[in-house]
Design a protein around this motif. Structure first.
Motif, mmCIF file in Angstrom:
data_model
loop_
_atom_site.group_PDB
_atom_site.id
_atom_site.type_symbol
_atom_site.label_atom_id
_atom_site.label_comp_id
_atom_site.label_asym_id
_atom_site.label_seq_id
_atom_site.Cartn_x
_atom_site.Cartn_y
_atom_site.Cartn_z
ATOM 1 N N ALA A 82 0.852 -1.190 0.000
ATOM 2 C CA ALA A 82 0.000 0.000 0.000
ATOM 3 C C ALA A 82 0.883 1.233 0.000
ATOM 4 O O ALA A 82 1.917 1.271 0.673
ATOM 5 C CB ALA A 82 -0.920 0.020 1.214
ATOM 6 N N TYR A 83 0.462 2.242 -0.773
ATOM 7 C CA TYR A 83 1.148 3.532 -0.744
ATOM 8 C C TYR A 83 0.551 4.381 0.372
ATOM 9 O O TYR A 83 -0.662 4.332 0.618
ATOM 10 C CB TYR A 83 0.964 4.283 -2.054
ATOM 11 N N PRO A 84 1.365 5.182 1.039
ATOM 12 C CA PRO A 84 0.810 6.140 2.001
ATOM 13 C C PRO A 84 -0.113 7.121 1.276
ATOM 14 O O PRO A 84 0.096 7.408 0.091
ATOM 15 C CB PRO A 84 2.047 6.857 2.556
ATOM 16 N N PRO A 85 -1.157 7.632 1.923
ATOM 17 C CA PRO A 85 -2.029 8.626 1.288
ATOM 18 C C PRO A 85 -1.223 9.791 0.735
ATOM 19 O O PRO A 85 -0.330 10.306 1.398
ATOM 20 C CB PRO A 85 -2.947 9.073 2.425
ATOM 21 N N GLY A 86 -1.529 10.182 -0.481
ATOM 22 C CA GLY A 86 -0.810 11.288 -1.101
ATOM 23 C C GLY A 86 0.514 10.880 -1.704
ATOM 24 O O GLY A 86 1.189 11.679 -2.334
ATOM 25 N N GLY A 87 0.884 9.610 -1.541
ATOM 26 C CA GLY A 87 2.126 9.125 -2.140
ATOM 27 C C GLY A 87 3.376 9.665 -1.483
ATOM 28 O O GLY A 87 4.457 9.636 -2.066
ATOM 29 N N THR A 88 3.271 10.175 -0.251
ATOM 30 C CA THR A 88 4.434 10.732 0.428
ATOM 31 C C THR A 88 5.142 9.638 1.211
ATOM 32 O O THR A 88 5.033 9.558 2.429
ATOM 33 C CB THR A 88 4.023 11.876 1.384
#
Length: 199
Positions: free
Chosen positions: A171-177
Motif C-alpha cells: 500500500a502507498y501512504p495517502p498522497g504518495g508521500t
C-alpha cells in the motif's frame, strides 16, 4: 478439476519438487510450509490455510501440473518497505505476507486468479483497504512491478496472473508521500509506518 484429494498438502519440500498427497505436518526449522496440489487441464482451485486462493481456468495448463504456494517473508526487505516501481520515488509499505507461487516461472495459456490476504493493521496511517495493491517480482529479485488489483473483501486482494513468481500485498501512504526514515521527510516531519507526518 483437481486430481485426487481436494484438500491442500503441506510439506517442507523444495518448491521445485512435486507435492504428493499426504497429511499436513510441520516443515523444517526456517523452511516455509508449502501447499501443493495437482491440477489438470480442466482447471481447479487451490487454497491454503493462510488464506491464499488460486483459481486456474480450464485450458490454462497444457498438462497436469503440481502447483505450489509457499509463504516467503524473505522475499521483501526486513524494513517492510519497497520502491514500486523500482527506481521510483514513492515507497510502498508491505501489508501482508509475500507468497511464492510455483513452479517458479510457470506460464499459463489464460490468466489465473491469485487472491492473497493483507493485514489492515499494517496499513500506512490514513490508508484504507482500497489503497492495497499486489506487486510481483521473480524469486530473488527486488524489482517489483505493480499489478492491476481488485479488493476481494476486507482482508483480501486479487489479481490476474499469466505466470508464477512472488506476489505481495502493498500500500502507498495517502498522497504518495512515502519515506524510509525521518531523513527522507521534510523538516519538521517524521517517518511513521512509511508516511511522513508532523513531528
Amino acid at each position: 478439476r483437481l486430481q485426487g484429494d481436494w484438500s491442500s498438502d503441506v510439506c517442507s519440500s523444495d518448491l521445485g519438487a512435486a507435492g504428493a498427497s499426504g497429511a499436513a505436518g510441520s516443515g523444517a526449522a526456517g523452511a516455509a510450509a508449502t501447499t501443493s496440489q495437482l491440477v489438470d487441464t480442466t482447471g481447479g482451485t487451490v487454497t491454503t490455510a493462510d488464506g491464499v486462493t488460486l483459481v486456474v481456468p480450464a485450458g490454462a495448463l497444457s498438462a497436469a501440473t503440481t502447483l505450489t504456494v509457499a509463504s516467503d517473508p524473505t522475499a521483501v526487505p526486513s524494513t517492510g518497505m519497497l520502491m514500486v516501481p523500482t527506481g521510483g520515488t514513492t515507497t510502498a509499505i508491505v501489508v501482508g505476507t509475500p507468497f511464492l507461487f510455483g513452479p517458479e516461472g510457470q506460464t499459463f495459456a489464460s490468466s489465473v486468479t491469485i487472491t492473497i490476504p493483507f493485514d489492515s493493521s499494517k496499513l500506512p496511517s490514513g490508508a484504507t483497504a482500497s489503497s492495497v495493491f499486489i506487486a510481483t517480482a521473480p524469486m530473488g529479485s527486488s524489482s517489483f512491478a505493480k499489478l492491476s488489483t481488485n479488493i476481494a473483501d476486507a482482508t483480501h486482494v486479487s489479481t490476474l496472473a499469466s505466470h508464477f513468481s512472488v506476489y505481495v500485498p502493498l500500500a502507498y501512504p495517502p498522497g504518495g508521500t512515502g519515506c524510509t526514515s525521518n531523513a527522507t521527510c521534510a523538516a519538521g516531519m517524521v517517518c511513521v509506518n512509511g508516511a511522513c507526518q508532523a513531528g
